[in-house]
Design a protein around this motif. Structure first.
Motif, PDB file in Angstrom:
ATOM      1  N   CYS A  13      88.484  47.211  26.302  1.00  0.00           N
ATOM      2  CA  CYS A  13      87.546  46.222  25.750  1.00  0.00           C
ATOM      3  C   CYS A  13      87.521  44.977  26.637  1.00  0.00           C
ATOM      4  N   LYS A  14      88.675  44.546  27.084  1.00  0.00           N
ATOM      5  CA  LYS A  14      88.757  43.369  27.956  1.00  0.00           C
ATOM      6  C   LYS A  14      88.070  43.640  29.292  1.00  0.00           C
ATOM      7  N   LYS A  15      88.261  44.837  29.829  1.00  0.00           N
ATOM      8  CA  LYS A  15      87.627  45.224  31.092  1.00  0.00           C
ATOM      9  C   LYS A  15      86.103  45.254  30.936  1.00  0.00           C
ATOM     10  N   THR A  16      85.642  45.765  29.811  1.00  0.00           N
ATOM     11  CA  THR A  16      84.200  45.808  29.542  1.00  0.00           C
ATOM     12  C   THR A  16      83.621  44.404  29.522  1.00  0.00           C
ATOM     13  N   LYS A  17      84.308  43.473  28.885  1.00  0.00           N
ATOM     14  CA  LYS A  17      83.830  42.088  28.824  1.00  0.00           C
ATOM     15  C   LYS A  17      83.758  41.492  30.227  1.00  0.00           C
ATOM     16  N   GLU A  18      84.773  41.752  31.044  1.00  0.00           N
ATOM     17  CA  GLU A  18      84.778  41.257  32.431  1.00  0.00           C
ATOM     18  C   GLU A  18      83.586  41.799  33.210  1.00  0.00           C
ATOM     19  N   ILE A  19      83.323  43.092  33.065  1.00  0.00           N
ATOM     20  CA  ILE A  19      82.218  43.726  33.788  1.00  0.00           C
ATOM     21  C   ILE A  19      80.881  43.132  33.342  1.00  0.00           C
ATOM     22  N   VAL A  20      80.700  42.969  32.048  1.00  0.00           N
ATOM     23  CA  VAL A  20      79.447  42.398  31.528  1.00  0.00           C
ATOM     24  C   VAL A  20      79.256  40.971  32.031  1.00  0.00           C
ATOM     25  N   GLU A  21      80.305  40.164  31.969  1.00  0.00           N
ATOM     26  CA  GLU A  21      80.203  38.775  32.442  1.00  0.00           C
ATOM     27  C   GLU A  21      79.894  38.723  33.936  1.00  0.00           C
ATOM     28  N   GLN A  22      80.491  39.633  34.707  1.00  0.00           N
ATOM     29  CA  GLN A  22      80.241  39.699  36.144  1.00  0.00           C
ATOM     30  C   GLN A  22      78.775  40.064  36.409  1.00  0.00           C
ATOM     31  N   ALA A  23      78.256  41.052  35.695  1.00  0.00           N
ATOM     32  CA  ALA A  23      76.866  41.490  35.884  1.00  0.00           C
ATOM     33  C   ALA A  23      75.888  40.378  35.529  1.00  0.00           C
ATOM     34  N   VAL A  24      76.160  39.676  34.446  1.00  0.00           N
ATOM     35  CA  VAL A  24      75.302  38.558  34.025  1.00  0.00           C
ATOM     36  C   VAL A  24      75.302  37.470  35.096  1.00  0.00           C
ATOM     37  N   ALA A  25      76.482  37.162  35.616  1.00  0.00           N
ATOM     38  CA  ALA A  25      76.596  36.121  36.642  1.00  0.00           C
ATOM     39  C   ALA A  25      75.875  36.537  37.927  1.00  0.00           C
ATOM     40  N   GLU A  26      76.037  37.790  38.328  1.00  0.00           N
ATOM     41  CA  GLU A  26      75.400  38.268  39.554  1.00  0.00           C
ATOM     42  C   GLU A  26      73.869  38.253  39.455  1.00  0.00           C
ATOM     43  N   LEU A  27      73.351  38.550  38.267  1.00  0.00           N
ATOM     44  CA  LEU A  27      71.903  38.556  38.077  1.00  0.00           C
ATOM     45  C   LEU A  27      71.347  37.150  37.830  1.00  0.00           C
ATOM     46  N   GLY A  28      72.233  36.249  37.425  1.00  0.00           N
ATOM     47  CA  GLY A  28      71.809  34.880  37.161  1.00  0.00           C
ATOM     48  C   GLY A  28      70.916  34.748  35.942  1.00  0.00           C
ATOM     49  N   VAL A  29      71.086  35.625  34.968  1.00  0.00           N
ATOM     50  CA  VAL A  29      70.271  35.567  33.753  1.00  0.00           C
ATOM     51  C   VAL A  29      70.963  34.731  32.676  1.00  0.00           C
ATOM     52  N   ALA A  30      70.145  34.211  31.776  1.00  0.00           N
ATOM     53  CA  ALA A  30      70.685  33.452  30.652  1.00  0.00           C
ATOM     54  C   ALA A  30      71.020  34.450  29.553  1.00  0.00           C
ATOM     55  N   ALA A  31      72.303  34.661  29.322  1.00  0.00           N
ATOM     56  CA  ALA A  31      72.738  35.600  28.291  1.00  0.00           C
ATOM     57  C   ALA A  31      73.983  35.054  27.610  1.00  0.00           C
ATOM     58  N   GLN A  32      74.008  35.230  26.306  1.00  0.00           N
ATOM     59  CA  GLN A  32      75.178  34.845  25.524  1.00  0.00           C
ATOM     60  C   GLN A  32      76.045  36.103  25.394  1.00  0.00           C
ATOM     61  N   VAL A  33      77.271  36.040  25.938  1.00  0.00           N
ATOM     62  CA  VAL A  33      78.191  37.179  25.855  1.00  0.00           C
ATOM     63  C   VAL A  33      79.219  36.863  24.774  1.00  0.00           C
ATOM     64  N   VAL A  34      79.260  37.729  23.759  1.00  0.00           N
ATOM     65  CA  VAL A  34      80.112  37.491  22.589  1.00  0.00           C
ATOM     66  C   VAL A  34      81.044  38.680  22.393  1.00  0.00           C
ATOM     67  N   LYS A  35      82.313  38.397  22.117  1.00  0.00           N
ATOM     68  CA  LYS A  35      83.293  39.447  21.813  1.00  0.00           C
ATOM     69  C   LYS A  35      83.341  39.600  20.300  1.00  0.00           C
ATOM     70  N   VAL A  36      83.139  40.808  19.802  1.00  0.00           N
ATOM     71  CA  VAL A  36      83.170  41.083  18.367  1.00  0.00           C
ATOM     72  C   VAL A  36      84.392  41.948  18.067  1.00  0.00           C
ATOM     73  N   GLU A  37      85.321  41.397  17.269  1.00  0.00           N
ATOM     74  CA  GLU A  37      86.543  42.126  16.939  1.00  0.00           C
ATOM     75  C   GLU A  37      86.607  42.518  15.466  1.00  0.00           C
ATOM     76  N   ASP A  38      85.658  42.050  14.668  1.00  0.00           N
ATOM     77  CA  ASP A  38      85.635  42.345  13.237  1.00  0.00           C
ATOM     78  C   ASP A  38      85.193  43.803  13.012  1.00  0.00           C
ATOM     79  N   MET A  39      86.078  44.611  12.429  1.00  0.00           N
ATOM     80  CA  MET A  39      85.799  46.038  12.268  1.00  0.00           C
ATOM     81  C   MET A  39      84.575  46.304  11.393  1.00  0.00           C
ATOM     82  N   ASP A  40      84.362  45.512  10.364  1.00  0.00           N
ATOM     83  CA  ASP A  40      83.181  45.716   9.519  1.00  0.00           C
ATOM     84  C   ASP A  40      81.897  45.510  10.323  1.00  0.00           C
ATOM     85  N   ARG A  41      81.906  44.498  11.167  1.00  0.00           N
ATOM     86  CA  ARG A  41      80.732  44.223  12.002  1.00  0.00           C
ATOM     87  C   ARG A  41      80.532  45.345  13.028  1.00  0.00           C
ATOM     88  N   ILE A  42      81.632  45.819  13.629  1.00  0.00           N
ATOM     89  CA  ILE A  42      81.552  46.910  14.596  1.00  0.00           C
ATOM     90  C   ILE A  42      80.981  48.161  13.915  1.00  0.00           C
TER      91      ILE A  42
END
Length: 77
Positions: A13-42
């Motif tokens: 999960c941590k690696k996935t967040k790193e990859i997503v943040e890296q991709a967003v930064a490389e593309l220079g897009v405005a994106a809100q990256v949020v980590k969801v840990e609540d099982m009901d929400r998942i």
């Protein structure tokens, strides 16, 4: 754009967040990256295996760590 990383905090999960943040930064897009840990929400997304990536409410992948290239595809769709 809102990108949610679904997961309870495991290494994949941590690696996935790193990859997503890296991709967003490389593309220079405005994106809100949020980590969801609540099982009901998942579970509300129908995700049974983490990590998962949700882009603007649409589950793109579950149970695998995506590549940066794949994340970029989702962001630019």
């Amino acid at each position: 754009m809102k990108i949610e990383i679904l997961g309870t905090g495991c290494a994949k999960c941590k690696k996935t967040k790193e990859i997503v943040e890296q991709a967003v930064a490389e593309l220079g897009v405005a994106a809100q990256v949020v980590k969801v840990e609540d099982m009901d929400r998942i579970l509300s997304y129908g995700v049974m295996i983490t990590p998962a990536v949700v882009v603007d409410g649409d589950v793109k992948i579950a149970g695998k760590v995506p590549t940066a290239e794949k994340v970029k595809e989702w962001i630019t769709e």
